[in-house]
Scaffold this motif. Structure first.
Motif, short mmCIF file in Angstrom:
data_model
loop_
_atom_site.label_atom_id
_atom_site.label_comp_id
_atom_site.label_asym_id
_atom_site.label_seq_id
_atom_site.Cartn_x
_atom_site.Cartn_y
_atom_site.Cartn_z
N GLY A 193 64.23 -19.27 -112.80
CA GLY A 193 65.38 -18.59 -112.21
C GLY A 193 66.01 -17.59 -113.16
O GLY A 193 66.37 -16.48 -112.77
N SER A 194 66.13 -17.97 -114.43
CA SER A 194 66.73 -17.05 -115.39
C SER A 194 65.82 -15.85 -115.63
O SER A 194 66.29 -14.72 -115.80
CB SER A 194 67.04 -17.76 -116.71
OG SER A 194 65.86 -18.23 -117.31
N LYS A 195 64.50 -16.06 -115.60
CA LYS A 195 63.57 -14.95 -115.77
C LYS A 195 63.67 -13.99 -114.58
O LYS A 195 63.67 -12.77 -114.76
CB LYS A 195 62.14 -15.48 -115.89
CG LYS A 195 61.11 -14.42 -116.12
CD LYS A 195 59.72 -15.03 -116.25
CE LYS A 195 58.68 -13.94 -116.41
NZ LYS A 195 57.32 -14.51 -116.47
N GLU A 196 63.78 -14.54 -113.36
CA GLU A 196 63.92 -13.69 -112.18
C GLU A 196 65.22 -12.89 -112.22
O GLU A 196 65.23 -11.71 -111.86
CB GLU A 196 63.87 -14.54 -110.92
CG GLU A 196 62.49 -15.08 -110.58
CD GLU A 196 62.51 -15.98 -109.37
OE1 GLU A 196 63.58 -16.19 -108.77
OE2 GLU A 196 61.43 -16.50 -109.04
N LEU B 128 66.83 -11.90 -114.90
CA LEU B 128 66.68 -10.84 -115.90
C LEU B 128 65.82 -9.70 -115.36
O LEU B 128 66.12 -8.53 -115.61
CB LEU B 128 66.06 -11.40 -117.18
CG LEU B 128 66.98 -12.24 -118.05
CD1 LEU B 128 66.20 -12.86 -119.20
CD2 LEU B 128 68.12 -11.39 -118.58
N GLU B 129 64.76 -10.04 -114.63
CA GLU B 129 63.91 -9.00 -114.07
C GLU B 129 64.67 -8.18 -113.03
O GLU B 129 64.53 -6.96 -112.97
CB GLU B 129 62.66 -9.61 -113.44
CG GLU B 129 61.67 -10.11 -114.47
CD GLU B 129 60.50 -10.83 -113.83
OE1 GLU B 129 60.49 -11.02 -112.59
OE2 GLU B 129 59.59 -11.21 -114.59
N GLU B 130 65.48 -8.83 -112.19
CA GLU B 130 66.27 -8.11 -111.20
C GLU B 130 67.29 -7.21 -111.87
O GLU B 130 67.53 -6.09 -111.44
CB GLU B 130 66.98 -9.10 -110.28
CG GLU B 130 66.09 -9.78 -109.28
CD GLU B 130 66.83 -10.80 -108.44
OE1 GLU B 130 68.09 -10.83 -108.53
OE2 GLU B 130 66.18 -11.54 -107.71
N GLU B 131 67.89 -7.71 -112.93
CA GLU B 131 68.91 -6.93 -113.64
C GLU B 131 68.30 -5.70 -114.29
O GLU B 131 68.86 -4.61 -114.20
CB GLU B 131 69.58 -7.80 -114.70
CG GLU B 131 70.74 -7.14 -115.38
CD GLU B 131 71.42 -8.08 -116.35
OE1 GLU B 131 71.52 -7.70 -117.53
OE2 GLU B 131 71.83 -9.16 -115.93
N THR B 132 67.15 -5.85 -114.91
CA THR B 132 66.54 -4.70 -115.58
C THR B 132 65.96 -3.72 -114.58
O THR B 132 66.05 -2.51 -114.78
CB THR B 132 65.44 -5.15 -116.56
OG1 THR B 132 64.46 -5.92 -115.86
CG2 THR B 132 66.02 -5.96 -117.69
N SER B 133 65.38 -4.20 -113.49
CA SER B 133 64.83 -3.27 -112.51
C SER B 133 65.93 -2.62 -111.69
O SER B 133 65.81 -1.46 -111.30
CB SER B 133 63.84 -3.98 -111.57
OG SER B 133 64.51 -4.93 -110.77
N GLY B 134 67.01 -3.32 -111.44
CA GLY B 134 68.13 -2.75 -110.68
C GLY B 134 68.90 -1.71 -111.45
O GLY B 134 69.40 -0.75 -110.88
N SER B 135 68.97 -1.85 -112.75
CA SER B 135 69.72 -0.88 -113.55
C SER B 135 68.98 0.45 -113.65
O SER B 135 69.59 1.49 -113.83
CB SER B 135 70.01 -1.43 -114.94
OG SER B 135 68.80 -1.61 -115.65
N ASP B 136 67.66 0.45 -113.53
CA ASP B 136 66.89 1.69 -113.58
C ASP B 136 67.04 2.49 -112.29
O ASP B 136 67.04 3.71 -112.31
CB ASP B 136 65.40 1.39 -113.81
CG ASP B 136 65.15 0.80 -115.18
OD1 ASP B 136 66.03 0.95 -116.06
OD2 ASP B 136 64.09 0.18 -115.36
N ALA B 137 67.18 1.80 -111.16
CA ALA B 137 67.22 2.49 -109.87
C ALA B 137 68.60 3.07 -109.56
O ALA B 137 68.70 4.10 -108.91
CB ALA B 137 66.83 1.51 -108.76
N ALA B 138 69.66 2.46 -110.00
CA ALA B 138 71.01 2.91 -109.68
C ALA B 138 71.45 4.00 -110.65
O ALA B 138 71.24 3.89 -111.86
CB ALA B 138 71.99 1.75 -109.74
N PRO B 139 72.07 5.06 -110.15
CA PRO B 139 72.59 6.09 -111.07
C PRO B 139 73.79 5.55 -111.84
O PRO B 139 74.52 4.70 -111.36
CB PRO B 139 72.98 7.23 -110.13
CG PRO B 139 73.15 6.62 -108.79
CD PRO B 139 72.26 5.42 -108.76
N LYS B 140 73.98 6.09 -113.03
CA LYS B 140 75.09 5.66 -113.86
C LYS B 140 76.40 6.22 -113.31
O LYS B 140 76.42 7.25 -112.65
CB LYS B 140 74.88 6.12 -115.30
CG LYS B 140 73.68 5.50 -115.95
CD LYS B 140 73.52 5.99 -117.36
CE LYS B 140 72.29 5.37 -118.00
NZ LYS B 140 72.07 5.84 -119.34
#
Length: 76
Positions: free
Chosen positions: A43-46, A48-60
């Protein structure tokens, strides 16, 4: 992340477990504990993966973006 429990500490923990739960329940409890740790790590790995992949897609915040109509919009 090792816990730095030596052989003596591990032996004491097993002895206390045997005294509290008995020899018939101890393997079942150890298996349940291992499964719980495995699910927690997954669960913690998932997350982290969602957090890192989601931050790339959303504009700052504050960055300019182009809307559907082709005009520039500013994200606040």
């Amino acid at each position: 992340m090792p816990l730095n429990i030596g052989f003596t500490g591990l032996a004491v923990l097993v002895l206390i477990g045997l005294l509290l739960f008995g020899p018939s329940k101890l393997p079942r409890l150890a298996r349940a504990f291992g499964t719980t740790i495995k699910e927690f790590r997954r669960g913690s790995k998932e997350m982290l993966e969602e957090e890192t992949s989601g931050s790339d897609a959303a504009p700052k915040a504050g960055a300019d973006a182009v809307g559907e109509d082709g005009k520039q919009q500013q994200n606040l």
